[in-house]
Each structure stands twice: as C-alpha cells, then as structure tokens.
Design a protein around this motif. Sequence first.
Motif: not given
Length: 268
Positions: A46-48, A104-106, A137-141
């Motif tokens: 998670i990136l806050d 990207t996508d991490s 990532k794909p479908e990431g929230v």
Amino acid sequence: MDRDVIQYYEKIETESDRLDKGTARLEGERTREILQQHLPAPPARILDAGGGPGAYAFWLAEQSYEVHLLDAVPRHIEQAKERDKDGILKSAAVGDARNLDFDTDSMDAVLLMGPLYHLPVRPDRTAVLEESLRVLKPEGVLICAAISRFASLMDGMKQGYLFNPEFAKIVLKDLNEGRHENPDMDPRYFTTACFHRPEEFEEEITDAGFDLVKTIGLEGPAWLLGNFDELWADETKREGLLTFLKMVETEPSIVGASAHILSVAKAP
C-alpha cells in the motif's frame, strides 16, 4: 503545492493526533471501516500518498500490510520516523504525489487522503490520479478523499464564523468556485484547498482512467452535532450513530452534507 499549505501544516500542532479529537474521531473511525471493507488482504503493498504523520499508515502496518508513506510536508515525515521506533513502515519519505518514485504496476492499493483537496488546480489533481493509476497493479484499489463544496458554509454556521465578514468572503468563493483560500492565514479557517461537489470528484477519478466503485459521505451530517463528545463517549449511542451513517453513506442527497467525501475506485 501551494507554499501556504506547507506552512500551515508546519505550524499547527494537532495533525499528528487530530483523529483522536472532536468530530475528527468520526472521520477516523469511518475511514478505517472503509479501508477494512475495500483493501486487499495483508500483506498487500500500500502507498499512503499524502498520508501526513501516518495515522492510517501505522494502523495498516500493524495489520501486516507493507506500507509506504509519502507526504509533501517534511515535518510530517519527521514525526512519522520518530514514531516508527520498530521500523514497521516499509518506507517514509518526503515526496510529491504528482511524480511518484515507485515502479509501474507495483502497488496493490493507493490511498490519497489529502492530495486531491490540497491541489486547487485540476491538472495537478489529474497528475496525481494518473500517477496513482500508473503505480497500481491491474484491478488495484484507489481510496481517495475530497472536502465537500459546502463544508465551510456548514462549519461556519456551526462555529459562528459565518458572521465574520472575512470568513463570509471565503465561503462565497468556496460556493461559487470550489477554491478555498485563507489570505490572512487564520488557523481557524484551514488553508488553500479545492472543495468538490460529489459528482465533480467522481468525474475527475473516472476521467483519469479509473473504474468507480462507490462514493461515500464519510461523516454524513453527524459532524455538525453540538453534543458530539457526549454522544461519542456513550458506546450504545456511538454504535447507533455509525449504523445509521452506513445506511445513508451513498445517498446522493446526503453525500454533500458530509465534511469529507470518500471515493473507492479500481484500476482497469
């Protein structure tokens, strides 16, 4: 970012424990509920971004998430590092959410609990959203916060500020333009910000390429309660209030009455 924003947070003393006081306790409780409902299971990454001194970052790290904290205010990151004696955060750094230093996508999820209301110009907010989409990532929230276009009007009524001519000018600009400015830097009147209508906020998110899941009026009208401290101290009344707020959290006619608007979206 507007220098007034940095100065505001460098000077005030309350941001590190703000969610433990007054109606901000409702904001914190409701936000944690939404995070629990929509974040992937730990140990998701998670990136806050714009996470201040880490109120949510530490709470998530304690649940075994891999949390990266980023904030534009050096003082906030200093406070987070001082608190992180056990090194439970994966990283904590001063940075700009418009230009993320992550691959990207991490990320499995990105939280934007401040950047989208502290950047008053839409291209800057778009840059934040597009960077968040890049690192997800794909479908990431994505879970992101806005301040309601009507927050200063309602808070001014509650606090009595509305009858101060200088504050009344601020409110007029908020209502007409959605741009909140505090030229005299009065600490009671917040700092430079964008105040959104719920539909405007949703439009910015989807225009950046996200699939919108839901938009929530975080506190509903409960943040205007005059006897909030007394009510919150009563466990039965507190649980009853939270139950009713969940029932109307997505009701379009009520969302804008909340101080904060929270949107949940997903990367395609």
